[in-house]
Motif scaffolding. Structure first.
Motif, PDB file in Angstrom:
ATOM      1  N   GLY A   3     102.252  65.745 -43.531  1.00 35.89           N
ATOM      2  CA  GLY A   3     100.995  66.457 -43.501  1.00 35.89           C
ATOM      3  C   GLY A   3      99.835  65.487 -43.488  1.00 35.89           C
ATOM      4  N   GLN A   4      98.655  66.008 -43.832  1.00 30.40           N
ATOM      5  CA  GLN A   4      97.429  65.214 -43.807  1.00 30.40           C
ATOM      6  C   GLN A   4      96.616  65.545 -45.051  1.00 30.40           C
ATOM      7  N   VAL A   5      96.074  64.493 -45.672  1.00 31.01           N
ATOM      8  CA  VAL A   5      95.234  64.673 -46.855  1.00 31.01           C
ATOM      9  C   VAL A   5      93.917  65.306 -46.414  1.00 31.01           C
ATOM     10  N   LEU A   6      93.559  66.420 -47.053  1.00 30.47           N
ATOM     11  CA  LEU A   6      92.309  67.103 -46.735  1.00 30.47           C
ATOM     12  C   LEU A   6      91.165  66.626 -47.615  1.00 30.47           C
ATOM     13  N   GLU A   7      91.439  66.499 -48.918  1.00 34.44           N
ATOM     14  CA  GLU A   7      90.406  66.041 -49.842  1.00 34.44           C
ATOM     15  C   GLU A   7      91.058  65.324 -51.007  1.00 34.44           C
TER      16      GLU A   7
END
Length: 111
Positions: A3-7
């Protein structure tokens, strides 16, 4: 899962958007990278309910640029055909390039 870090909150942890479309929170204690997490980073993690555990950073560029193997073979094939056609105009250089790309494409297709 990837996935991808959003915050990120450096004190508490962060929020990840998983490849499955779900959001997962992770505490700072689950971060396994050498440098602190940052928004936009690609990650690999274990999903447990709505929590991410054992969160590792991954190179996002390699994930974004990787194409399915069949697409790479088709692309190499078309480049090879273009080089062969160009070989009629400029005989030596494109023919060598077409041979090399053809060999790479054939090897890629075998795998």
């Amino acid at each position: 899962m990837q996935g991808q870090v959003l915050e990120v909150d450096t004190q508490k942890g962060g929020l990840i958007l998983g490849d499955d479309g779900n959001r997962y929170e992770f505490p700072v204690t689950e971060w396994r990278g050498d440098s602190p997490p940052a928004a936009g980073m690609g990650v690999d993690f274990l999903a447990s309910d709505e929590r991410a555990r054992q969160v590792y950073p991954v190179a996002r560029s390699s994930r974004l640029l990787s194409l399915p193997q069949a697409s790479n073979s088709v692309l190499l094939g078309w480049i090879g055909i273009g080089c062969l056609l160009l070989g009629f105009v400029i005989p030596i250089l494109p023919t060598i390039a077409a041979f090399i790309l053809g060999m790479i494409g054939a090897d890629s297709a075998k795998r």
